[in-house]
Design a protein around this motif. Sequence first.
Motif, mmCIF file in Angstrom:
data_model
loop_
_atom_site.group_PDB
_atom_site.id
_atom_site.type_symbol
_atom_site.label_atom_id
_atom_site.label_comp_id
_atom_site.label_asym_id
_atom_site.label_seq_id
_atom_site.Cartn_x
_atom_site.Cartn_y
_atom_site.Cartn_z
ATOM 1 N N SER A 214 2.075 -6.005 -58.280
ATOM 2 C CA SER A 214 3.329 -5.635 -58.847
ATOM 3 C C SER A 214 3.287 -5.243 -60.267
ATOM 4 O O SER A 214 4.054 -4.481 -60.604
ATOM 5 C CB SER A 214 4.297 -6.973 -58.864
ATOM 6 N N ALA A 218 4.324 -1.380 -61.794
ATOM 7 C CA ALA A 218 5.272 -1.300 -62.933
ATOM 8 C C ALA A 218 4.834 -0.608 -64.006
ATOM 9 O O ALA A 218 5.608 0.270 -64.845
ATOM 10 C CB ALA A 218 5.653 -2.603 -63.505
ATOM 11 N N PRO A 224 9.844 -2.527 -63.859
ATOM 12 C CA PRO A 224 9.589 -3.217 -62.625
ATOM 13 C C PRO A 224 10.150 -2.570 -61.497
ATOM 14 O O PRO A 224 11.072 -1.810 -61.534
ATOM 15 C CB PRO A 224 10.386 -4.554 -63.113
ATOM 16 N N GLN A 225 9.393 -2.509 -60.456
ATOM 17 C CA GLN A 225 9.825 -2.139 -58.917
ATOM 18 C C GLN A 225 9.349 -2.936 -57.936
ATOM 19 O O GLN A 225 8.474 -3.933 -57.991
ATOM 20 C CB GLN A 225 9.203 -0.772 -58.798
ATOM 21 N N THR A 226 9.979 -2.981 -56.685
ATOM 22 C CA THR A 226 9.692 -3.711 -55.726
ATOM 23 C C THR A 226 8.737 -3.111 -54.835
ATOM 24 O O THR A 226 8.764 -2.017 -54.580
ATOM 25 C CB THR A 226 11.071 -4.226 -54.853
ATOM 26 N N ILE A 227 7.630 -3.687 -54.546
ATOM 27 C CA ILE A 227 6.510 -3.299 -53.834
ATOM 28 C C ILE A 227 6.475 -3.987 -52.504
ATOM 29 O O ILE A 227 7.074 -5.016 -52.186
ATOM 30 C CB ILE A 227 5.254 -3.250 -54.445
ATOM 31 N N ALA A 240 6.235 -9.557 -54.983
ATOM 32 C CA ALA A 240 6.768 -8.144 -54.745
ATOM 33 C C ALA A 240 7.389 -7.460 -56.120
ATOM 34 O O ALA A 240 7.353 -6.259 -55.867
ATOM 35 C CB ALA A 240 7.881 -8.408 -53.616
ATOM 36 N N ARG A 241 7.879 -8.321 -56.900
ATOM 37 C CA ARG A 241 8.506 -7.680 -58.023
ATOM 38 C C ARG A 241 8.266 -8.327 -59.192
ATOM 39 O O ARG A 241 8.438 -9.611 -59.460
ATOM 40 C CB ARG A 241 9.878 -7.351 -58.124
ATOM 41 N N ASP A 244 11.502 -8.882 -65.103
ATOM 42 C CA ASP A 244 12.019 -8.105 -66.137
ATOM 43 C C ASP A 244 11.540 -8.525 -67.564
ATOM 44 O O ASP A 244 11.331 -7.711 -68.500
ATOM 45 C CB ASP A 244 13.601 -7.791 -66.144
#
Length: 415
Positions: A214, A218, A224-227, A240-241, A244
Motif C-alpha cells: 500500500s 501511494a 493513498p489509494q486502495t489496492i 489495502a490502503r 491518510d
Amino acid sequence: MTDFAQAAKAATAALRDLFAPTPLLRNAYLSDRYGADIWLKREDLSPVRSYKLRGAFNAMRKVRAAQPDQTAFVCASAGNHAQGVAFVCAHFGVKGRIYMPVTTPEQKILKTRTFGGEAIEIALEGDFFDETLAAAKAWCAKAGAHFLSPFDDADVIEGQASVAVEMLDQLGRAPDHLILPVGGGGLSAGMLSYLRAVGAETHPILVEPVGGPSLTAALRIGAPQTIEITDTFVDGAAVARIGDRTFEVLRDIPKRDVHLVPENRICVTIQEMLNLEGIVLEPAGALSINVLEDVAEQIRGKTVVCVTSGGNFDFERLPEVKERAQNWQGLKKYFILRLPQRPGALRDFLDLLGPGDNITRFEYLKKNSRNFGSVLIGIETDQSTMFDDLEERVASRGFGFRDITNDQILADFLI
C-alpha cells in the motif's frame, strides 16, 4: 524540543502504568551474518505481543482526559489492534465493543477475550474486513461510542512513537539505520516523526509484503489509494490502503528505501528465528529481519535497529510456513506425473529418485486412458539442484512430468 517530541515522551511515561519498556537486544547471529551491529526492538514481547497496545492506550488515555464521561469504545480488527484495545479497556475499566469478521479464527477471538475479560464484547460481523469496519462505524455512531482507529489517528501515531523514545534511551544514541514494517503506517509514521523531531540522523528502511504494497502504491502516484491484496499471509501488514495521516509523514520517503519482500521468503526467516534464536515472530514481525539480505551492503559496518513488530503466531500455521519456506528454497515441489498403467511402472519411477528425496504426497487423480493415469506427487529434497536432474531423468524414461508448484490455479485446486 518540538510539541510532538514532548507528547511522545508523555505518552511513553504514561505507558509505564501498563508495562516496562520492551527490550532492545543485540543479536549476535544477525550481526555476524551481515557484518553489522544489529539490534532487535522486541515489540513481540509486549503484554499483547505487539506494539499495537501503545497506540490504543494513548488514544484512549487522551479521549478519557478530554471527555471523562466517555466510557464506550469500539474498534474493528481481527488481530493485534483488537487485542490492544481489549487490554486497555480492561485497564481503564471502560466498555469496549470489538468487531471481527465472521471468518476470524477462534484462537484470535479467545486471545482478545482473555485480554479484555468482562470489559469487552466481541461482535462477529461480515465475511470481509470492509463489511466488519462498516458495521463497527455504524454501531459507533448509533451508540455514541468512540471509534479507535488501528493506525490513521493522530493519538495512535503519537502512541506508536513511544517505540522510538525507548529505542533512543536504550541504545544511548541514534542508530545509523532503522528498519520498520509498514501496513497502515502507524508505527513508521510515529517513530519517524519522533526521530525527526529530535534531530536524529537515522536512515529509515521500510518494508512491505509483496502481496500488500500500500505504501509503494501511494508513493507511485503521490496519494493513498486502495489496492488489491494478492496474498493475505502477512496479515499484520497486508493493508489495502495506507492511512491518510500516516502517508503525510511518509510521502517524502525515497522509493528506493521502501522494499517489497516475498511472502515465501518471510517464512524462511520465521523458521530461522524460531529454530536458531528461539524467537517466535508473526509474519509481519519478521519483515524487518527478512529484508536484511536485500540491504546487506548498505548496512555493513553500521548500527541497525530492526523492529520486530509482533509475535502473535498461531502454531497451527507451522505446516504452511514450512511449505512456503521449502518452496522458496527450492526444496519441495509438486508435479503431475503421467504414469503408465502397467506392472512395475511406479517402481521404475521410484528408482529415479535420489537418496535425499522424499515423497510427501502421492494421489491418483484419474485415468486419462486405458494405458495412463495421472498422479499428484509431492517431493521434498535436501538439494534444490536435484529437481533439474530429476526432470531430465524422468523425461529420458518417457514419463510425463509437469511442475505445478507455482501454477496458482492448479495448486489451489489440487494441493
